[in-house]
Design a protein around this motif. Structure first.
Motif, short mmCIF file in Angstrom:
data_model
loop_
_atom_site.label_atom_id
_atom_site.label_comp_id
_atom_site.label_asym_id
_atom_site.label_seq_id
_atom_site.Cartn_x
_atom_site.Cartn_y
_atom_site.Cartn_z
N ARG A 9 0.84 -1.20 0.00
CA ARG A 9 0.00 0.00 0.00
C ARG A 9 0.88 1.26 0.00
O ARG A 9 0.58 2.24 -0.68
N GLY A 10 1.98 1.20 0.74
CA GLY A 10 2.91 2.32 0.73
C GLY A 10 3.48 2.57 -0.66
O GLY A 10 3.62 3.72 -1.08
N GLN A 11 3.78 1.50 -1.37
CA GLN A 11 4.28 1.62 -2.74
C GLN A 11 3.25 2.32 -3.63
O GLN A 11 3.59 3.20 -4.41
N ALA A 12 1.99 1.91 -3.51
CA ALA A 12 0.93 2.52 -4.31
C ALA A 12 0.81 4.00 -3.99
O ALA A 12 0.66 4.85 -4.89
N ARG A 13 0.89 4.33 -2.72
CA ARG A 13 0.79 5.73 -2.31
C ARG A 13 2.00 6.53 -2.80
O ARG A 13 1.87 7.69 -3.20
N TYR A 14 3.16 5.93 -2.75
CA TYR A 14 4.37 6.58 -3.25
C TYR A 14 4.19 6.92 -4.74
O TYR A 14 4.51 8.03 -5.17
N LEU A 15 3.68 5.97 -5.51
CA LEU A 15 3.50 6.19 -6.94
C LEU A 15 2.46 7.27 -7.23
O LEU A 15 2.51 7.92 -8.26
N ARG A 16 1.53 7.47 -6.28
CA ARG A 16 0.52 8.54 -6.42
C ARG A 16 1.02 9.85 -5.81
O ARG A 16 0.24 10.80 -5.65
N VAL A 17 2.29 9.90 -5.43
CA VAL A 17 2.93 11.08 -4.85
C VAL A 17 2.26 11.47 -3.52
O VAL A 17 2.17 12.63 -3.17
N GLU A 18 1.79 10.47 -2.79
CA GLU A 18 1.24 10.67 -1.45
C GLU A 18 2.32 10.28 -0.45
O GLU A 18 2.26 9.23 0.19
N PHE A 19 3.35 11.13 -0.36
CA PHE A 19 4.55 10.76 0.37
C PHE A 19 4.33 10.56 1.87
O PHE A 19 4.86 9.61 2.44
N ALA A 20 3.58 11.44 2.51
CA ALA A 20 3.36 11.30 3.96
C ALA A 20 2.64 9.99 4.26
O ALA A 20 3.02 9.27 5.19
N ALA A 21 1.63 9.66 3.48
CA ALA A 21 0.89 8.42 3.68
C ALA A 21 1.78 7.21 3.40
O ALA A 21 1.71 6.19 4.12
N ARG A 47 12.10 9.44 1.75
CA ARG A 47 12.84 10.46 2.49
C ARG A 47 13.91 11.12 1.63
O ARG A 47 14.13 12.32 1.69
N TYR A 48 14.57 10.31 0.81
CA TYR A 48 15.57 10.84 -0.12
C TYR A 48 14.91 11.82 -1.08
O TYR A 48 15.39 12.92 -1.30
N ARG A 49 13.78 11.42 -1.63
CA ARG A 49 13.09 12.26 -2.61
C ARG A 49 12.63 13.58 -1.98
O ARG A 49 12.58 14.60 -2.65
N LEU A 50 12.33 13.54 -0.69
CA LEU A 50 11.92 14.74 0.03
C LEU A 50 13.12 15.60 0.46
O LEU A 50 12.95 16.66 1.04
N GLY A 51 14.33 15.09 0.21
CA GLY A 51 15.53 15.83 0.58
C GLY A 51 15.97 15.64 2.01
O GLY A 51 16.84 16.34 2.50
N ASP A 52 15.37 14.66 2.69
CA ASP A 52 15.74 14.34 4.08
C ASP A 52 16.83 13.27 4.05
O ASP A 52 16.59 12.10 4.34
N PHE A 53 18.03 13.72 3.65
CA PHE A 53 19.11 12.78 3.40
C PHE A 53 19.55 12.02 4.64
O PHE A 53 19.87 10.84 4.57
N GLU A 71 21.85 -4.61 -3.10
CA GLU A 71 22.68 -3.69 -3.87
C GLU A 71 22.02 -2.33 -4.09
O GLU A 71 22.71 -1.30 -4.07
N ASP A 72 20.72 -2.30 -4.31
CA ASP A 72 20.05 -1.01 -4.53
C ASP A 72 20.16 -0.12 -3.30
O ASP A 72 20.28 1.10 -3.43
N ALA A 73 20.13 -0.72 -2.13
CA ALA A 73 20.27 0.07 -0.90
C ALA A 73 21.68 0.64 -0.80
O ALA A 73 21.86 1.79 -0.39
N ALA A 74 22.68 -0.14 -1.18
CA ALA A 74 24.06 0.35 -1.15
C ALA A 74 24.23 1.51 -2.12
O ALA A 74 24.85 2.53 -1.78
N LEU A 75 23.66 1.39 -3.31
CA LEU A 75 23.75 2.47 -4.30
C LEU A 75 23.00 3.70 -3.83
O LEU A 75 23.48 4.83 -3.98
N SER A 76 21.82 3.51 -3.25
CA SER A 76 21.02 4.63 -2.76
C SER A 76 21.72 5.34 -1.61
O SER A 76 21.68 6.57 -1.52
N LEU A 77 22.38 4.58 -0.74
CA LEU A 77 23.13 5.18 0.36
C LEU A 77 24.25 6.05 -0.18
O LEU A 77 24.42 7.20 0.25
N LYS A 78 25.00 5.54 -1.14
CA LYS A 78 26.10 6.32 -1.73
C LYS A 78 25.57 7.61 -2.35
O LYS A 78 26.16 8.68 -2.19
N GLN A 79 24.44 7.51 -3.06
CA GLN A 79 23.87 8.68 -3.71
C GLN A 79 23.40 9.71 -2.69
O GLN A 79 23.59 10.92 -2.86
#
Length: 92
Positions: A9-21, A47-53, A71-79
């Motif tokens: 459900r969080g994924q669906a909300r993320y895709l609808r740009v409902e970040f807080a939900a 949180r990354y997308r919101l700039g809360d690094f 691996e995606d988490a490792a790449l996201s952490l580096k970014q």
């Protein structure tokens, strides 16, 4: 199970740009199943997308603690680290 349903459900909300939900759903999934790394990763992405690094980096580090092969988490952490440093260099 409930943690997977909340994560989905969080994924669906993320895709609808409902970040807080989306963050609420990912956090609830984590509370249901603290060893499930995927909602930490997904919450980190929001949180990354919101700039809360800082908070994003905490989530990505937790993913890697639970699953060092994610691996995606490792790449996201580096970014997130690079983007935080760039933001600080530019003074905002």
């Amino acid at each position: 199970d409930l943690a997977t349903a909340l994560n989905d459900r969080g994924q669906a909300r993320y895709l609808r740009v409902e970040f807080a939900a989306a963050v609420q759903d990912f956090t609830a999934a984590i509370e249901c199943q603290p060893g499930f790394e995927v909602p930490y990763y997904n919450r980190g992405l929001v949180r990354y997308r919101l700039g809360d690094f800082d908070e994003a980096m905490k989530d990505f580090r937790k993913v890697l603690e639970l699953n060092p092969q994610f691996e995606d988490a490792a790449l996201s952490l580096k970014q997130a680290i690079l983007d935080k440093e760039e933001k600080q260099k530019r003074g905002y």
